[in-house]
Design a protein around this motif. Sequence first.
Motif, PDB file in Angstrom:
ATOM      1  N   PRO A  12      -8.179  35.067 -32.295  1.00  0.00           N
ATOM      2  CA  PRO A  12      -7.191  33.992 -32.279  1.00  0.00           C
ATOM      3  C   PRO A  12      -5.753  34.465 -32.471  1.00  0.00           C
ATOM      4  N   THR A  13      -5.567  35.735 -32.840  1.00  0.00           N
ATOM      5  CA  THR A  13      -4.232  36.302 -33.003  1.00  0.00           C
ATOM      6  C   THR A  13      -4.131  37.540 -32.124  1.00  0.00           C
ATOM      7  N   VAL A  14      -3.031  37.651 -31.379  1.00  0.00           N
ATOM      8  CA  VAL A  14      -2.833  38.788 -30.483  1.00  0.00           C
ATOM      9  C   VAL A  14      -1.452  39.385 -30.719  1.00  0.00           C
ATOM     10  N   GLY A  15      -1.327  40.669 -30.421  1.00  0.00           N
ATOM     11  CA  GLY A  15      -0.043  41.344 -30.485  1.00  0.00           C
ATOM     12  C   GLY A  15       0.428  41.623 -29.063  1.00  0.00           C
ATOM     13  N   CYS A  16       1.675  41.330 -28.757  1.00  0.00           N
ATOM     14  CA  CYS A  16       2.214  41.569 -27.424  1.00  0.00           C
ATOM     15  C   CYS A  16       3.483  42.387 -27.546  1.00  0.00           C
ATOM     16  N   ASP A  17       3.568  43.471 -26.755  1.00  0.00           N
ATOM     17  CA  ASP A  17       4.791  44.272 -26.699  1.00  0.00           C
ATOM     18  C   ASP A  17       5.326  44.369 -25.269  1.00  0.00           C
ATOM     19  N   GLY A  18       4.819  43.488 -24.403  1.00  0.00           N
ATOM     20  CA  GLY A  18       5.288  43.462 -23.026  1.00  0.00           C
ATOM     21  C   GLY A  18       4.780  44.607 -22.186  1.00  0.00           C
ATOM     22  N   GLY A  19       3.833  45.366 -22.702  1.00  0.00           N
ATOM     23  CA  GLY A  19       3.290  46.487 -21.955  1.00  0.00           C
ATOM     24  C   GLY A  19       3.891  47.818 -22.356  1.00  0.00           C
ATOM     25  N   GLY A  20       4.812  47.797 -23.296  1.00  0.00           N
ATOM     26  CA  GLY A  20       5.394  49.041 -23.787  1.00  0.00           C
ATOM     27  C   GLY A  20       6.339  49.685 -22.782  1.00  0.00           C
ATOM     28  N   GLY A  21       6.804  50.864 -23.118  1.00  0.00           N
ATOM     29  CA  GLY A  21       7.704  51.581 -22.236  1.00  0.00           C
ATOM     30  C   GLY A  21       9.058  50.898 -22.106  1.00  0.00           C
ATOM     31  N   ALA A  22       9.794  51.270 -21.068  1.00  0.00           N
ATOM     32  CA  ALA A  22      11.146  50.751 -20.852  1.00  0.00           C
ATOM     33  C   ALA A  22      11.151  49.255 -20.545  1.00  0.00           C
ATOM     34  N   LEU A  23      10.041  48.731 -20.023  1.00  0.00           N
ATOM     35  CA  LEU A  23       9.992  47.319 -19.661  1.00  0.00           C
ATOM     36  C   LEU A  23       9.418  46.442 -20.768  1.00  0.00           C
ATOM     37  N   GLY A  24       9.086  47.049 -21.900  1.00  0.00           N
ATOM     38  CA  GLY A  24       8.480  46.297 -22.996  1.00  0.00           C
ATOM     39  C   GLY A  24       9.506  45.518 -23.809  1.00  0.00           C
ATOM     40  N   HIS A  25       9.021  44.966 -24.919  1.00  0.00           N
ATOM     41  CA  HIS A  25       9.865  44.215 -25.852  1.00  0.00           C
ATOM     42  C   HIS A  25       9.331  44.462 -27.245  1.00  0.00           C
ATOM     43  N   PRO A  26      10.017  43.999 -28.287  1.00  0.00           N
ATOM     44  CA  PRO A  26       9.505  44.199 -29.654  1.00  0.00           C
ATOM     45  C   PRO A  26       8.106  43.596 -29.804  1.00  0.00           C
TER      46      PRO A  26
END
Length: 60
Positions: A12-26
């Motif tokens: 029910p809880t997930v962590g998202c970093d936008g895929g990491g790398g230069a195109l990611g986000h915090p």
Amino acid sequence: MQPIETIQVETPTVGCDGGGGALGHPLVYLTLGKDGRVECPYCSRQYVLKEGAKTGTHGH
């Protein structure tokens, strides 16, 4: 415009970093709603609870 990515999850809880790398986000932690879905406010990825997955909530 790229289509929005949908990711099936088993918790029910997930962590998202936008895929990491230069195109990611915090890294942000998101909690699925009662409908079993949540959208990342940074990258708009959709997280959906897999069918049959247990949320870990207790039915007391």
